[in-house]
Design a protein around this motif. Structure first.
Motif, short mmCIF file in Angstrom:
data_model
loop_
_atom_site.label_atom_id
_atom_site.label_comp_id
_atom_site.label_asym_id
_atom_site.label_seq_id
_atom_site.Cartn_x
_atom_site.Cartn_y
_atom_site.Cartn_z
N ALA A 1 55.10 52.33 27.76
CA ALA A 1 53.98 51.50 27.33
C ALA A 1 54.47 50.18 26.76
CB ALA A 1 53.17 52.24 26.28
N ASP A 2 53.64 49.14 26.93
CA ASP A 2 53.93 47.83 26.35
C ASP A 2 53.56 47.80 24.87
OD1 ASP A 2 54.77 46.83 28.80
OD2 ASP A 2 52.78 46.07 29.32
N GLU A 3 52.45 48.44 24.54
CA GLU A 3 51.94 48.44 23.17
C GLU A 3 51.57 49.85 22.75
OE1 GLU A 3 48.78 45.59 22.53
OE2 GLU A 3 49.58 44.31 24.12
N PRO B 1 51.32 48.56 31.80
CA PRO B 1 50.94 47.85 33.04
C PRO B 1 50.46 48.83 34.11
CG PRO B 1 53.28 47.50 32.50
CD PRO B 1 52.72 48.45 31.50
N SER B 2 49.44 48.38 34.84
CA SER B 2 48.91 49.20 35.93
C SER B 2 48.26 48.28 36.95
CB SER B 2 47.88 50.19 35.39
OG SER B 2 47.29 50.90 36.44
N SER C 1 45.97 46.45 32.92
CA SER C 1 46.68 47.41 32.09
C SER C 1 45.88 48.71 32.03
CB SER C 1 46.93 46.86 30.69
OG SER C 1 45.71 46.65 30.03
N GLN C 2 46.59 49.78 31.76
CA GLN C 2 45.98 51.11 31.66
C GLN C 2 46.03 51.52 30.19
OE1 GLN C 2 48.37 54.40 33.16
NE2 GLN C 2 46.53 55.45 33.85
N ILE C 3 44.92 52.04 29.70
CA ILE C 3 44.87 52.57 28.33
C ILE C 3 45.11 54.07 28.42
CG2 ILE C 3 43.47 52.91 26.27
CD1 ILE C 3 44.22 49.98 26.84
N PHE D 1 44.31 59.51 30.63
CA PHE D 1 44.25 58.17 31.19
C PHE D 1 42.78 57.73 31.08
CE2 PHE D 1 47.72 59.78 34.27
CZ PHE D 1 48.69 59.66 33.30
N ARG D 2 42.51 56.85 30.16
CA ARG D 2 41.13 56.47 29.85
C ARG D 2 40.42 55.86 31.05
NH1 ARG D 2 40.06 52.77 24.66
NH2 ARG D 2 41.28 54.42 23.68
#
Length: 184
Positions: free
Chosen positions: A68-70, A87-88, A92-94, A160-161
């Protein structure tokens, strides 16, 4: 000529003696080979929030494992919640992640609860520990990986939201594997 046959006789005696010794030392054992299993981790160990760690993993480890980036941890305790962004494709993917540790309980009880809630349960072995994963996609692809820990159970849940594809079980198993390795 006599010398050659003497050596041959000595070699023959050594060969017969060696064969008899080897044959006398071998035997068959019945049964089926069993995989070596680790004992349940230390029953005195706390897997809750300690020294800025949840489940023996610090935030940076969780972030690295899930690439994850964050990362944000809005709650910590016997249950720790994380929100990660990675990143996705074009955006981005939450990813929502929850770690839970119950100092009493059993793997069988947790498995029964997961099945009763309609999860698809699979038996897995991680770090020589019996584990089960439970996938249940309702508001996104989601899965937990659960193992016995001391007198209770610990579990990592990954969702994966808003996304119904992907393999959240692999992600939950990576986190659980890292926790079990940290306990060795």
């Amino acid at each position: 000529m006599l010398r050659s046959s003497g050596r041959f006789g000595q070699l023959l005696i050594v060969a017969v003696t060696t064969t008899a010794t080897v044959a006398g030392c071998t035997h068959s054992v019945g049964g089926t080979a069993q995989r070596a299993e680790s004992e349940v981790p230390d029953p005195e160990r706390s897997y809750g929030y300690v020294d800025d760690r949840c489940g023996l993993l610090d935030d940076g480890s969780v972030q690295d494992i899930l690439q994850a980036d964050e990362i944000t941890r809005p709650y910590s305790g016997a249950v720790c919640q994380y929100i990660l962004s990675r990143p996705s494709g074009a955006g981005s993917q939450i990813v929502d992640v929850t770690f839970s540790w119950f100092d009493t309980g059993s793997l069988d009880r947790e498995r029964e609860l997961a099945e009763a809630r309609g999860a698809v349960v699979n038996e897995v072995v991680l770090e020589r520990h019996d584990v089960f994963s439970a996938r249940r996609d309702i508001t996104g692809a989601a899965c937990s990986a659960t193992a016995a820990a001391g007198t209770g159970v610990l579990s990592w849940w990954v969702q994966f939201r808003g996304v119904s594809t992907g393999d959240p079980c692999a992600e939950a198993e990576k986190l659980l594997s890292a926790t079990l390795r940290s306990d060795m």
